[in-house]
Design an enzyme around this catalytic site. Structure first.
Site, PDB file in Angstrom:
ATOM      1  CD  GLU A 171       5.897   4.864  -5.528  1.00 33.87           C
ATOM      2  OE1 GLU A 171       4.556   5.512  -5.125  1.00 33.87           O
ATOM      3  OE2 GLU A 171       6.696   4.948  -5.563  1.00 33.87           O
ATOM      4  CG  HIS A 243       0.669   3.755  -5.237  1.00 33.94           C
ATOM      5  ND1 HIS A 243      -0.068   4.791  -4.652  1.00 33.94           N
ATOM      6  CD2 HIS A 243       1.728   3.738  -5.781  1.00 33.94           C
ATOM      7  CE1 HIS A 243       1.537   5.600  -4.616  1.00 33.94           C
ATOM      8  NE2 HIS A 243       2.907   4.704  -5.091  1.00 33.94           N
ATOM      9  CB  CYS A 362      -4.437   7.566  -1.258  1.00 40.05           C
ATOM     10  SG  CYS A 362      -4.768   6.602  -1.669  1.00 40.05           S
TER      11      CYS A 362
END
Ligand code: SUG
Length: 437
Positions: A171, A243, A362
């Protein structure tokens, strides 16, 4: 050494497709109308805050959506518009995946290790394979291609994405932390994983595999004593912290985490000890459950803030505006100001992205570099006032202010979206950037 952030420009197909299981915002806003115009302007405004704070701001351009090449690869045939019709009638969900504007969240684009950390003193960049979610996994090829165009010379080593293992993925920077006395010093990198790729979970999706985190650390030529692998808290993942950058963050000598961020307390303590012994002025700031419960950390996205060093030796925190609705978070911010170098706070309205689970942190990929390394960055991808004005004009003129996922079934939208992408390549002076050009 300074940080340059590369934000994903929010593309014209931004919508709430409900594509990310385990991401509460994505699932609960599924099928709500999205406002791509507002979303893209909000993203641009966040970039302006960074520029106003004196930082260099770069971008990744939106990926080509709908992803017609992928539709063809999956066996659909005919003209572009016939293909869209066929995908829409075969599986609207597949269409939504191939229309997602998810490349906006560039913290998931790649993992980056600065040259002070790596054996060959190059900046190592590994685009993330994002394998855990189909709509995200289809970003990695184009991200790789874009990284090659942005990070141009021998200062950079761009790796191929790591191959996925048993459905698990990588990720990128969202599951990676770096702690150092300051940007100039060799740092300690912490790779945060969900689980081993050789374990199956029925109840929740663990996106990041330990084995893949390890591969990225090896490929980045990090010194064994200078990186760690640390597991995300399984309960926190189940409760919506898909996350790691939702429950912890770091900048230079500051490491902030919620009490429930990590699975193994002993492993965390060992890392903290190493950091205390090796990083001058190291500060670990832990948020206790009784100070701010994990539920509020996840709802507010407090720790998905961008923490940046400013030239006066202080730090600036760029937080989602939603944090203001949480008294416990606001009290903690007051405390943070007293006990740490974080003295300045800016709240940004990025609600449109937040409704899909993406906060300020993000939306950016942070790359530490020096002036010489900056020479190797393709300046076409760096914002200046002129580009900002042109982008704003493009968004205001052509982006829609309402999209429902099912609107995307209309094949006539294709021309409009391709026209907008084409205009981006003119603003950034790029040729043959998208497949339709
Ligand atoms: O991967 N949401 C993204 C949000 C990414 C957040 N990034 C970081 N934490 N760094 C994801 O879940 C939702 C798309 C949709 O449902 O339409 C989505 O992909």
């Amino acid at each position: 050494m300074f940080e340059v952030n590369f934000d994903g420009i929010i593309g014209p197909t931004h919508n709430y497709g409900g594509l990310s299981e385990g991401n509460i915002a994505s699932i609960s806003n599924s099928q709500n109308p999205a406002n791509p115009k507002k979303a893209a302007l909000q993203g641009l405004k966040k970039m302006k805050i960074l520029r106003d704070a004196g930082l260099i701001q770069g971008v990744f351009l939106p990926h080509e959506r709908p992803y017609l090449a992928k539709m063809r690869e999956m066996g659909f045939t005919g003209s572009d518009k016939q293909i869209i019709n066929k995908v829409a009638s075969h599986s609207p969900h597949l269409l939504h995946n191939l229309y997602s504007a998810s490349s906006m969240w560039s913290a998931n684009a790649a993992t980056v290790s600065p040259s002070v950390d790596t054996a060959d003193q190059k900046i190592h960049i590994t685009p993330a394979n994002l394998n855990a979610m189909f709509h995200r996994s289809i970003e990695s090829d184009f991200t790789y291609h874009q990284c090659l165009q942005i990070f141009k010379n021998e200062s950079f080593k761009i790796h191929k994405p790591v191959p996925p293992i048993s459905g698990y993925g990588d990720e990128g920077a969202a599951n990676h932390l770096r702690v150092a006395s300051n940007h100039e010093q060799k740092g300690f990198e912490i790779f945060i994983f969900g689980t081993s790729a050789f374990k199956a979970y029925n109840s929740s999706i663990m996106r990041q595999a330990k084995e893949i985190s390890h591969t990225v650390a090896l490929k980045h030529q990090l010194n064994t004593e200078h990186y760690f692998l640390l597991q995300q808290n399984q309960d926190a993942i189940q409760r919506g912290s898909f996350h790691n950058d939702i429950v912890s963050l770091s900048n230079e000598n500051i490491f902030i985490a919620h009490e429930k961020a990590f699975e193994d307390r002993n492993a965390l303590n060992q890392i903290i000890r190493v950091l205390e012994n090796n990083v001058s002025n190291f500060q670990f700031i832990e948020i206790k459950e009784n100070e701010i419960p994990l539920t509020d950390i996840i709802k507010s996205y407090l720790l998905n803030s961008q923490l940046v060093s400013t030239t006066d030796g202080e730090m600036l925190m760029i937080l989602p505006a939603d944090v203001r609705n949480f008294d416990n978070c606001m009290q903690w911010i007051d405390k943070l100001k007293q006990i740490s170098p974080v003295k300045k706070f800016e709240f940004v309205d990025i609600k449109q992205s937040m409704m899909n689970g993406g906060g300020p942190a993000c939306l950016r990929l942070k790359v530490l570099m020096n002036n010489k390394e900056l020479e190797g960055v393709n300046k076409n991808f760096i914002l200046d006032d002129n580009k900002v004005e042109q982008i704003k004009h493009l968004i205001q003129s052509f982006y829609r202010d309402r999209i429902l996922p099912d609107d995307l079934k209309d094949p006539d939208l294709l021309d409009e979206f391709q026209m907008i992408l084409d205009q981006y390549t003119q603003i950034f002076d790029l040729e043959n950037f998208y497949s339709f050009q």
